[in-house]
Write an enzyme that holds these catalytic residues in place. Structure first.
Site, mmCIF file in Angstrom:
data_model
loop_
_atom_site.group_PDB
_atom_site.id
_atom_site.type_symbol
_atom_site.label_atom_id
_atom_site.label_comp_id
_atom_site.label_asym_id
_atom_site.label_seq_id
_atom_site.Cartn_x
_atom_site.Cartn_y
_atom_site.Cartn_z
ATOM 1 N N ASP A 55 1.187 -0.781 -0.107
ATOM 2 C CA ASP A 55 0.071 -0.260 0.317
ATOM 3 C C ASP A 55 0.430 0.903 -0.053
ATOM 4 O O ASP A 55 1.561 1.500 1.109
ATOM 5 C CB ASP A 55 -0.643 0.166 1.220
ATOM 6 C CG ASP A 55 -1.562 0.758 1.039
ATOM 7 O OD1 ASP A 55 -2.637 1.153 0.634
ATOM 8 O OD2 ASP A 55 -1.485 1.877 2.287
ATOM 9 N N TYR A 60 2.999 9.757 -0.021
ATOM 10 C CA TYR A 60 3.442 8.912 1.441
ATOM 11 C C TYR A 60 5.439 8.993 0.659
ATOM 12 O O TYR A 60 6.032 9.329 1.795
ATOM 13 C CB TYR A 60 3.539 7.432 1.395
ATOM 14 C CG TYR A 60 2.345 7.248 2.312
ATOM 15 C CD1 TYR A 60 1.014 8.058 1.924
ATOM 16 C CD2 TYR A 60 1.901 6.461 1.896
ATOM 17 C CE1 TYR A 60 -0.041 7.499 2.766
ATOM 18 C CE2 TYR A 60 0.514 5.837 2.133
ATOM 19 C CZ TYR A 60 -0.101 6.430 2.630
ATOM 20 O OH TYR A 60 -1.415 6.138 2.912
ATOM 21 N N LYS A 89 -3.040 6.419 -4.653
ATOM 22 C CA LYS A 89 -4.194 6.568 -4.160
ATOM 23 C C LYS A 89 -3.828 8.190 -4.744
ATOM 24 O O LYS A 89 -2.549 9.250 -5.035
ATOM 25 C CB LYS A 89 -4.144 6.830 -3.016
ATOM 26 C CG LYS A 89 -4.046 5.450 -1.724
ATOM 27 C CD LYS A 89 -3.903 5.585 -0.369
ATOM 28 C CE LYS A 89 -4.097 4.682 0.858
ATOM 29 N NZ LYS A 89 -2.339 4.477 0.789
ATOM 30 N N HIS A 122 -7.769 8.913 -2.362
ATOM 31 C CA HIS A 122 -7.452 9.420 -0.135
ATOM 32 C C HIS A 122 -8.319 9.699 0.027
ATOM 33 O O HIS A 122 -8.054 9.610 2.077
ATOM 34 C CB HIS A 122 -5.814 10.005 -0.725
ATOM 35 C CG HIS A 122 -4.892 9.712 0.552
ATOM 36 N ND1 HIS A 122 -3.673 9.587 0.261
ATOM 37 C CD2 HIS A 122 -5.440 9.141 1.618
ATOM 38 C CE1 HIS A 122 -3.076 9.113 1.156
ATOM 39 N NE2 HIS A 122 -3.771 8.416 2.238
HETATM 40 N N1 LIG Z 1 -6.069 5.594 3.851
HETATM 41 C C1 LIG Z 1 -5.514 6.605 4.895
HETATM 42 O O1 LIG Z 1 -5.505 7.710 4.090
HETATM 43 C C2 LIG Z 1 -4.122 6.032 5.289
HETATM 44 C C3 LIG Z 1 -3.247 7.035 6.246
HETATM 45 C C4 LIG Z 1 -2.608 5.818 7.674
HETATM 46 C C5 LIG Z 1 -2.032 5.050 7.285
HETATM 47 N N2 LIG Z 1 -2.245 4.138 6.179
HETATM 48 C C6 LIG Z 1 -1.644 3.174 4.924
HETATM 49 O O2 LIG Z 1 -2.011 2.265 6.429
HETATM 50 C C7 LIG Z 1 -0.619 1.882 7.000
HETATM 51 C C8 LIG Z 1 -0.393 1.344 7.940
HETATM 52 O O3 LIG Z 1 -1.020 2.660 8.452
HETATM 53 P P1 LIG Z 1 0.005 3.402 10.254
HETATM 54 O O4 LIG Z 1 1.444 3.018 9.561
HETATM 55 O O5 LIG Z 1 -0.320 4.560 10.372
HETATM 56 O O6 LIG Z 1 0.124 2.210 11.409
HETATM 57 P P2 LIG Z 1 0.537 1.116 12.625
HETATM 58 O O7 LIG Z 1 0.411 -0.176 10.442
HETATM 59 O O8 LIG Z 1 -1.062 0.414 13.021
HETATM 60 O O9 LIG Z 1 1.724 1.088 12.849
HETATM 61 C C9 LIG Z 1 3.060 0.783 12.322
HETATM 62 C C10 LIG Z 1 3.733 1.344 13.598
HETATM 63 O O10 LIG Z 1 3.721 0.808 13.895
HETATM 64 C C11 LIG Z 1 5.232 -0.305 14.282
HETATM 65 N N3 LIG Z 1 4.665 -1.465 14.056
HETATM 66 C C12 LIG Z 1 5.337 -2.264 13.417
HETATM 67 N N4 LIG Z 1 4.897 -3.172 13.443
HETATM 68 C C13 LIG Z 1 4.812 -3.085 14.835
HETATM 69 C C14 LIG Z 1 4.815 -4.728 15.861
HETATM 70 N N5 LIG Z 1 5.163 -5.955 15.148
HETATM 71 N N6 LIG Z 1 5.406 -4.661 17.072
HETATM 72 C C15 LIG Z 1 4.931 -3.418 17.241
HETATM 73 N N7 LIG Z 1 4.998 -1.993 16.646
HETATM 74 C C16 LIG Z 1 5.092 -2.395 15.010
HETATM 75 C C17 LIG Z 1 6.173 0.424 13.085
HETATM 76 O O11 LIG Z 1 7.489 0.644 13.613
HETATM 77 P P3 LIG Z 1 8.572 -0.094 13.136
HETATM 78 O O12 LIG Z 1 8.259 0.704 11.417
HETATM 79 O O13 LIG Z 1 10.524 0.418 13.352
HETATM 80 O O14 LIG Z 1 8.877 -1.341 13.216
HETATM 81 C C18 LIG Z 1 5.610 1.410 12.599
HETATM 82 O O15 LIG Z 1 5.305 2.774 12.901
HETATM 83 C C19 LIG Z 1 0.231 2.430 6.293
HETATM 84 O O16 LIG Z 1 1.790 2.419 6.563
HETATM 85 C C20 LIG Z 1 0.063 3.327 4.740
HETATM 86 O O17 LIG Z 1 -0.002 2.166 4.139
HETATM 87 C C21 LIG Z 1 -3.280 4.704 5.118
#
Ligand SMILES: NC(=O)c1ccc[n+]([C@@H]2O[C@H](COP(=O)([O-])OP(=O)(O)OC[C@H]3O[C@@H](n4cnc5c(N)ncnc54)[C@H](OP(=O)(O)O)[C@@H]3O)[C@@H](O)[C@H]2O)c1
Length: 333
Positions: A55, A60, A89, A122
């Site tokens: 994704d 980004y 997106k 998005h």
């Molecule tokens: N459509 C939208 O508006 C929107 C908004 C936000 C996000 N997104 C998409 O959704 C994806 C995921 O959301 P997100 O990145 O905000 O949050 P997330 O996946 O819930 O959390 C990612 C964070 O958690 C840490 N992490 C990952 N695996 C872990 C584990 N097993 N244990 C502990 N910590 C862990 C990562 O650090 P490390 O990298 O150090 O492991 C990173 O800081 C994004 O990357 C993006 O592609 C879309």
């Protein structure tokens, strides 16, 4: 949903792997800040582990690094393009019909691909495009464009499917009413809705609404986006990873809290795209298809839902939402 379900089937018969890799680096606030090497290593490691769904988004600034790795893997024959599922997106400052093709072509060029598997709007909220670094403008001085017209933008999205640049199209950060408006006028229905979904904001009503329309749901921030609070952003003090019920269930299954959070969403038929740049955590997050949570544990996790109050991505994080006529958060779901 059985432990063996690895894909969600989209309404057009295409398959989205239920677990994918998120690539949003919360620290990147402008196009100039991308640390290519860390990203390239993470994507490389993810593909080695078995991730096939990635994704990204124009916003980004990670498309170029992803493109580099995909090119390496596809041109060496290590992976076939058709085995990958790539989502990107349209940025919120490009929510105009005449901008859709231009931005998708830019994303495809960065990704070094001739098509994406899924192209999403998005945000339901449009911003004004500036003459300069729109990524920086998005983060630092977003200007709402109150003329946002979803129906006309959607027609331009459909044209991308006709042209073969996107196999499927969908939405992100739209509420049920906004999804319905598109569905009512669409020639090609949205295949997927990507929204925040995690332990405290489980999106049960929205997911049921989408299911009835045969629209799949993908969860962003599925483990609670813990890095968000480290940026100084004004976000609620909610940490699904640290929830005592999650820890207790994790011990019982001999899994980690992140695995329990991801598995919970998957068992509700929601795809997950956790982000990690750490090979150990990438592996941990991917290993969620070989076990199943029992009904009573699902019920305990379900009971922790706070609905809209459990949102971590509030209007403080989502740019230009406050006062915008298309702010999706004004409805309950
Ligand atoms: N459509 C939208 O508006 C929107 C908004 C936000 C996000 N997104 C998409 O959704 C994806 C995921 O959301 P997100 O990145 O905000 O949050 P997330 O996946 O819930 O959390 C990612 C964070 O958690 C840490 N992490 C990952 N695996 C872990 C584990 N097993 N244990 C502990 N910590 C862990 C990562 O650090 P490390 O990298 O150090 O492991 C990173 O800081 C994004 O990357 C993006 O592609 C879309």
């Amino acid at each position: 949903m059985s432990g063996k379900v690895n894909f969600l089937e989209l309404h057009n018969g295409r398959k989205m792997p239920i677990i994918g890799l998120g690539t949003w680096e919360v620290q990147i606030l402008s196009k100039d800040e991308v640390d290519d090497k860390e990203l390239v290593n993470a994507i490389d490691a993810a593909l080695e582990i078995g991730y096939r769904h990635i994704d990204t988004a124009y916003l980004y600034c990670t498309e170029k690094a992803i493109g580099k790795v995909l090119k390496k893997w596809t041109s060496s024959g290590k992976i076939k393009r058709e085995d990958l599922f790539i989502t990107t997106k349209l940025p919120s400052w490009a929510m105009k019909p005449e901008k859709v093709e231009k931005y998708l072509k830019e994303s495809l060029a960065a990704l070094q691909l001739s098509y994406v598997d899924l192209y999403l709007l998005h945000h339901a909220v449009g911003l004004v495009e500036i003459d300069g670094d729109n990524v920086e403008a998005y983060h630092k001085y977003p200007t709402p464009d109150v003329t946002t017209d979803h129906v006309s933008v959607w027609k331009a999205m459909e044209a991308q499917v006709d042209a073969g640049r996107a196999l499927s199209i969908g939405l992100s950060n739209f509420n049920a009413r906004q999804v319905k408006r598109i569905v009512n006028s669409a020639r090609i229905k949205p295949a997927n809705l990507q929204v925040e979904a995690q332990l405290y904001c489980q999106q049960k009503e929205l997911a049921a609404f989408c299911k009835a329309l045969d629209i799949t749901v993908c969860a962003f921030g599925p483990i609670g986006s813990p890095a968000l609070s480290t940026t100084g952003a004004n976000v609620p003090n909610l940490s699904p990873l640290a929830d005592p019920v999650v820890s207790e269930i994790a011990k019982k299954y001999n899994r980690t809290p992140a695995q329990i959070l991801l598995r919970h969403l998957i068992q509700h038929g929601i795809a997950v795209i956790p982000k990690s740049s750490n090979p150990k955590r990438l592996k941990e997050n991917f290993q969620v298809l070989d076990f199943e949570l029992k009904e009573d544990d699902i019920d305990r996790l379900d009971a922790l839902d706070k609905g809209g109050k459990g949102r971590i991505f509030t209007e403080n994080v989502m740019k230009g939402y406050v006062g915008h006529p298309e702010n999706p958060f004004v409805d309950r779901y």
